[in-house]
Design an enzyme around this catalytic site. Structure first.
Site, PDB file in Angstrom:
ATOM      1  N   LYS A 155      -8.115  61.217  40.562  1.00 56.58           N
ATOM      2  CA  LYS A 155      -8.783  60.489  41.662  1.00 56.58           C
ATOM      3  C   LYS A 155      -9.737  61.395  42.422  1.00 56.58           C
ATOM      4  O   LYS A 155     -10.346  60.984  43.405  1.00 56.58           O
ATOM      5  CB  LYS A 155      -7.730  59.945  42.633  1.00 56.58           C
ATOM      6  CG  LYS A 155      -6.761  58.962  42.013  1.00 56.58           C
ATOM      7  CD  LYS A 155      -5.801  58.449  43.081  1.00 56.58           C
ATOM      8  CE  LYS A 155      -4.687  57.640  42.462  1.00 56.58           C
ATOM      9  NZ  LYS A 155      -3.602  57.414  43.409  1.00 56.58           N
ATOM     10  N   ARG A 175       1.727  75.470  35.195  1.00 53.66           N
ATOM     11  CA  ARG A 175       0.857  75.913  34.089  1.00 53.66           C
ATOM     12  C   ARG A 175      -0.488  75.232  34.248  1.00 53.66           C
ATOM     13  O   ARG A 175      -0.566  74.027  34.504  1.00 53.66           O
ATOM     14  CB  ARG A 175       1.472  75.561  32.737  1.00 53.66           C
ATOM     15  CG  ARG A 175       0.502  75.833  31.590  1.00 53.66           C
ATOM     16  CD  ARG A 175       1.140  75.718  30.248  1.00 53.66           C
ATOM     17  NE  ARG A 175       1.991  76.864  29.958  1.00 53.66           N
ATOM     18  CZ  ARG A 175       2.479  77.133  28.749  1.00 53.66           C
ATOM     19  NH1 ARG A 175       2.198  76.344  27.734  1.00 53.66           N
ATOM     20  NH2 ARG A 175       3.241  78.195  28.567  1.00 53.66           N
TER      21      ARG A 175
HETATM   22  C1  NCD Z   1       2.162  80.950  24.693  1.00 61.87           C
HETATM   23  C2  NCD Z   1       1.209  80.479  25.766  1.00 61.87           C
HETATM   24  O1  NCD Z   1       1.287  79.335  26.218  1.00 61.87           O
HETATM   25  O2  NCD Z   1       0.407  81.309  26.175  1.00 61.87           O
HETATM   26  N1  NCD Z   1       3.166  80.004  24.401  1.00 61.87           N
HETATM   27  C3  NCD Z   1       4.350  80.082  25.075  1.00 61.87           C
HETATM   28  O3  NCD Z   1       4.413  79.871  26.268  1.00 61.87           O
HETATM   29  N2  NCD Z   1       5.434  80.489  24.388  1.00 61.87           N
HETATM   30  C4  NCD Z   1       1.498  81.428  23.461  1.00 61.87           C
HETATM   31  C5  NCD Z   1       0.500  80.544  22.796  1.00 61.87           C
HETATM   32  O4  NCD Z   1       0.313  79.394  23.165  1.00 61.87           O
HETATM   33  O5  NCD Z   1      -0.110  81.030  21.853  1.00 61.87           O
END
Ligand code: NCD
Length: 312
Positions: A82, A103
């Site tokens: 939004k 993340r």
């Molecule tokens: C990693 C990431 O997300 O950076 N994965 C994870 O968290 N185990 C590695 C990757 O995606 O290559």
């Protein structure tokens, strides 16, 4: 009291890491779940895909008696669609939980979140920048093999090889920075770090090289093959981080050379943060030195220990 954020791998001191590793190994050995997070809610707010990080955090919180609130595609299913700013979203969602595991595809986003959040931010990967909890579980895997329960006298300096997309991998960056700054104090002595692979992304970011060199570790680039002068103790493999390659997204991944196993020391480790996308052949899985699945499992204990440290 101000919130304690985990934005970078070096946000924990060596003493705290040591405590974290002991706690994780106790959780692993005893296989009991202290209910230290009862009544606590942890938000898992993910703008990028995740399997291991998401599941292990979710499982860690629930095993400790806490609850989770999960948004797996925050870019699509949050008010971002939004037009809400990232800062406003974090301000709001941090008001609903006791900690926020975040993340995001942008480097620096976890740092920004930590300035507006009312609860601890745990960075679960921000772009090509950092993935501190992965570095903790990676270092825990190394510590378990070479330090935990062993006499210091038997310990030898290690040769470590990073193979793959060292430029864009946040797990390489976080682990290498942790090795440079904290490993020695945890009893892990490193003689050399070599960056290998094929293609244009073997070289790590320059600050990684600087940090390693500054701590007295020999840094080398050896292109495709693993070093020949000495056996490799820890081989840390990464997939091609295509999502960060822009117009070079079709870059061919770095596959391990055929003679890899013969270049590893007898008590060596093959590690990979996973997912693997062809870099490590499935035929390696039965080799006792292939530790990538155990490494992923370690993520559960290390994240349980971290949540206890921050919230318990
Ligand atoms: C990693 C990431 O997300 O950076 N994965 C994870 O968290 N185990 C590695 C990757 O995606 O290559």
């Amino acid at each position: 009291m101000p919130s304690r954020h985990i934005v970078k791998a070096v946000d924990l001191t060596p003493a705290e890491l040591h405590k974290l590793f002991w706690e994780a190994s106790m959780l692993e050995v005893r296989n009991r779940n202290p209910q230290t997070l009862q009544g606590r809610i942890v938000g898992l707010f993910f703008y990028e895909p995740s399997t291991r990080t998401m599941w292990s955090f979710d499982s860690a919180v629930k095993r400790l008696g806490g609850q989770t609130t999960v948004t797996a595609e925050a870019g699509l299913f949050s008010s971002a669609v939004k037009g809400e700013t990232f800062e406003d979203t974090i301000k709001v969602v941090s008001g609903y939980v006791d900690a926020l595991v975040l993340r995001h595809p942008d480097s620096g986003s976890a740092q920004i979140a930590s300035t507006v959040s009312s609860v601890p931010i745990i960075n679960a990967g921000d772009g090509a920048n950092e993935h501190p909890t992965q570095a903790f579980l990676d270092l825990y895997t190394i510590w378990n093999q070479y330090v935990n329960g062993r006499r210091a006298l038997r310990f030898r300096p290690l040769h470590i090889v990073f193979h793959g997309d060292n430029r864009h991998s946040r797990t390489v960056r976080s682990l290498a920075l942790l090795l440079a700054t904290h490993a020695k104090e945890l009893g892990i002595h490193i003689e050399s770090v070599t960056f290998c692979g094929s293609g244009i992304y073997i070289d790590p970011p320059s600050e990684v090289v600087w940090a390693l060199a500054k701590s007295g570790i020999r840094v080398a680039k050896w292109t495709e093959e693993l070093p020949t002068a000495h056996p490799t103790d820890v081989l840390y493999v990464t997939r091609s981080q295509k999502e960060r390659h822009g117009e070079h997204a079709d870059t061919v991944p770095s596959i391990l050379p055929d003679n890899t196993l013969s270049r590893l020391s007898a008590d060596g480790l093959i590690m990979h943060p996973l997912p693997r996308t062809g870099e490590i052949p499935v035929s390696y899985d039965s080799d006792p030195r292939a530790k990538y699945f155990e490494q992923a499992k370690n993520g559960l204990y290390v994240r349980m220990a971290l949540l206890q440290m921050l919230l318990g």
